[in-house]
Enzyme design. Structure first.
Site, short mmCIF file in Angstrom:
data_model
loop_
_atom_site.label_atom_id
_atom_site.label_comp_id
_atom_site.label_asym_id
_atom_site.label_seq_id
_atom_site.Cartn_x
_atom_site.Cartn_y
_atom_site.Cartn_z
N ALA A 47 0.90 -1.30 0.01
CA ALA A 47 0.05 0.07 0.05
C ALA A 47 0.83 1.41 0.04
O ALA A 47 0.43 2.35 -0.41
CB ALA A 47 -1.03 -0.02 1.02
N LYS A 60 2.82 -13.99 6.06
CA LYS A 60 2.20 -12.69 6.08
C LYS A 60 1.91 -12.16 4.82
O LYS A 60 2.73 -12.42 3.66
CB LYS A 60 3.17 -11.62 6.55
CG LYS A 60 2.66 -10.41 7.05
CD LYS A 60 3.43 -9.47 7.94
CE LYS A 60 4.42 -8.71 7.36
NZ LYS A 60 5.34 -8.13 8.20
N LYS A 79 0.15 -8.77 2.29
CA LYS A 79 -0.20 -7.38 2.39
C LYS A 79 -1.78 -7.16 2.01
O LYS A 79 -2.48 -8.00 1.61
CB LYS A 79 0.42 -6.69 1.00
CG LYS A 79 1.81 -6.69 1.13
CD LYS A 79 2.35 -6.18 2.44
CE LYS A 79 3.98 -5.96 2.43
NZ LYS A 79 4.41 -5.31 3.52
N ASN A 97 0.29 -1.40 5.68
CA ASN A 97 1.25 -0.39 5.26
C ASN A 97 0.75 0.93 5.25
O ASN A 97 0.97 1.86 4.46
CB ASN A 97 2.04 -0.53 3.91
CG ASN A 97 2.93 -2.00 3.92
OD1 ASN A 97 2.57 -3.06 3.43
ND2 ASN A 97 4.21 -1.83 4.43
N GLU A 149 -0.70 -5.31 10.83
CA GLU A 149 0.32 -4.37 10.88
C GLU A 149 0.20 -2.92 10.10
O GLU A 149 -0.35 -2.97 9.20
CB GLU A 149 1.48 -5.19 10.26
CG GLU A 149 2.88 -4.53 10.19
CD GLU A 149 4.08 -5.51 9.63
OE1 GLU A 149 3.88 -6.72 9.94
OE2 GLU A 149 4.72 -5.08 8.87
N GLU A 159 8.10 -0.33 11.82
CA GLU A 159 9.18 -0.48 11.08
C GLU A 159 9.62 0.76 10.51
O GLU A 159 10.60 1.01 9.84
CB GLU A 159 8.68 -1.36 9.91
CG GLU A 159 7.43 -0.64 8.99
CD GLU A 159 6.98 -1.46 7.77
OE1 GLU A 159 6.52 -2.57 8.12
OE2 GLU A 159 7.25 -1.28 6.62
N HIS A 211 11.66 -6.14 11.82
CA HIS A 211 11.29 -6.09 10.38
C HIS A 211 12.53 -6.17 9.50
O HIS A 211 13.53 -5.75 9.60
CB HIS A 211 10.59 -4.44 10.27
CG HIS A 211 10.60 -4.16 9.01
ND1 HIS A 211 11.16 -3.27 8.08
CD2 HIS A 211 9.35 -4.40 8.12
CE1 HIS A 211 10.56 -3.03 7.08
NE2 HIS A 211 9.45 -3.57 6.95
N GLU A 243 11.56 -12.29 9.89
CA GLU A 243 10.64 -12.04 8.70
C GLU A 243 11.75 -12.38 7.57
O GLU A 243 12.53 -11.79 7.20
CB GLU A 243 10.23 -10.57 8.78
CG GLU A 243 9.31 -10.29 7.52
CD GLU A 243 8.71 -8.90 7.64
OE1 GLU A 243 9.11 -8.03 8.42
OE2 GLU A 243 7.88 -8.69 6.68
MG MG Z 1 5.32 -3.97 7.34
#
Ligand code: MG
Length: 392
Positions: A47, A196, A198, A229, A253, A279, A329, A349
């Site tokens: 995003a 994970k 988005k 994001n 997140e 992050e 992150h 991650e």
């Molecule tokens: Mg992130």
């Protein structure tokens, strides 16, 4: 003159030159910078990050610094950026930091961190200056480890010998559900504990539908986190969060703009799903603001964006005091040293964005990353790689 002596295996004449309690230094004699641009293993789109026309991004910038001491030890550090700022970061390293580092003691990572921070405070404190500072800090720790003959995670504290890994490079916005599921299944089959994806399409209902389909494909027991994001306003984030709770999502997140600390605090109070963020925060001071406001449930420092190992360790300690989990992150190759050096729990991650720069790949066994066992960070960048990916 003899104090307590630390062995220095890299000194050719065999005479240790480092003493505690005396001003005998490991003098920095050379600072070299490079700027690499590497292809991403898989194009990314989130995003907050997309290409010029809104499509995927296919390359990552990697400013690199090599710091050499009078005994010939060289430490390597690096930074990263996706959407610009790469040449500026390199300029800060070369024009501002290198002159401050020459003739300094490479072992004084804490003092040098503050020297650089103070010097550039009015133009820095976060962003490119801090990210350049992180590269220097990584190189300092690499030198320290090489001189001590120890991997950095052992120097930091050796809290654990490995960290669990979740897969984070297969859930981009441009990917179809079937493409995401295929990528997720491949890495879950390797033992990674979760995935994970988005979210953050123009219509949030698109995201909810995609999450629902991924949940259905992977099953009720699969660990799935989502990352917006910073896409939404508060009312939309509440709506999305409630839907995610119904789908058993592990964390939500970056739901809101990272500057909106009160908004995150309201959201964390309103929703049951944990709010993960951090992050984009630039130092322990920015994390402190979130902690004081009870504005996050999970903290996600980025080792480069906070200013390196020295600063990230402080953020981890603050999280310990607040009794909040840390889920670092990106930049898994250097982050693993902090994750295993000082963190009792928390995952890595899996995002192999700069993996192509290093001589040896990160070691992952049964879904756990194991820190390099060589002295220092264990992250050598071969000259052949530099020649191949150098820009500018
Ligand atoms: Mg992130």
């Amino acid at each position: 003159m003899k104090g307590f002596t630390i062995g220095s295996p890299s000194i050719a004449d065999g005479e240790p030159k480092i003493f505690i309690g005396e001003k005998i230094i490991m003098r920095i004699t050379e600072v070299r910078t490079e700027l690499l641009r590497l292809p991403l293993p898989r194009p990314m789109q989130a995003a907050s990050s997309s290409g010029k026309k809104g499509g995927p991004v296919s390359k990552i910038n990697m400013p690199v610094v090599f710091i050499t001491t009078e005994d010939g030890t060289t430490g390597v550090g690096y930074s990263w950026s996706l959407l610009g700022g790469d040449t500026a970061t390199r300029c800060i390293l070369q024009d501002d930091f290198a002159p401050l580092l020459i003739d300094e003691d490479a072992l004084d990572h804490e003092r040098l961190w503050h020297k650089l921070y103070r010097r550039m405070q009015t133009g820095g404190r976060r962003g490119l200056v801090t990210q350049a500072q992180a590269a220097v800090d990584l190189a300092m720790w690499d030198i320290k480890g090489k001189i001590a003959g120890l991997p950095v995670y052992k120097l930091l504290g050796g809290r654990r010998e490995s960290a669990p890994v979740y897969y984070s490079d297969g859930g981009w916005l441009y990917m179809s559900v079937s493409e995401m599921v295929a990528a997720f299944e491949e890495y879950l089959a390797q033992g990674m504990f979760g995935v994970k994806m988005k979210i953050g399409h123009p219509d949030y209902r698109t995201d909810i539908q995609r999450v629902r389909e991924v949940r259905k494909a992977l099953g009720d027991k699969a660990w799935i986190a989502v990352d917006a994001n910073q896409k939404w306003d508060f009312p939309t984030a509440v709506r999305v969060g409630r839907e995610l709770e119904q789908l058993g999502i592990a964390w939500f997140e970056e739901p809101l703009l990272c500057e909106d600390i009160p908004g995150h605090a309201r959201l964390a109070a309103e929703l049951d799903i944990p709010i993960a963020m951090g992050e984009t925060l630039g130092s322990r001071f920015e994390f402190a603001a979130y902690l004081r406001a009870d504005a996050a449930d999970i903290l996600q420092p980025d080792i480069i964006r906070v200013g390196g190992i020295t600063e990230m360790v402080k953020v981890v300690t603050m999280a310990d005091v607040a009794n909040l989990p840390v889920e670092p992150h990106h930049m898994m190759e250097s982050t693993i040293h902090v994750a295993c050096g000082v963190m009792e729990s928390g995952a890595i991650e899996y995002m192999p964005w700069v993996a192509g720069a290093f001589a040896e790949p990160a070691e992952i066994k049964n879904g756990h990353m194991i820190p390099p066992q060589k002295p220092g960070l264990g992250l050598e960048i071969p000259e052949e790689i530099i020649r191949r990916f150098r820009v500018g």
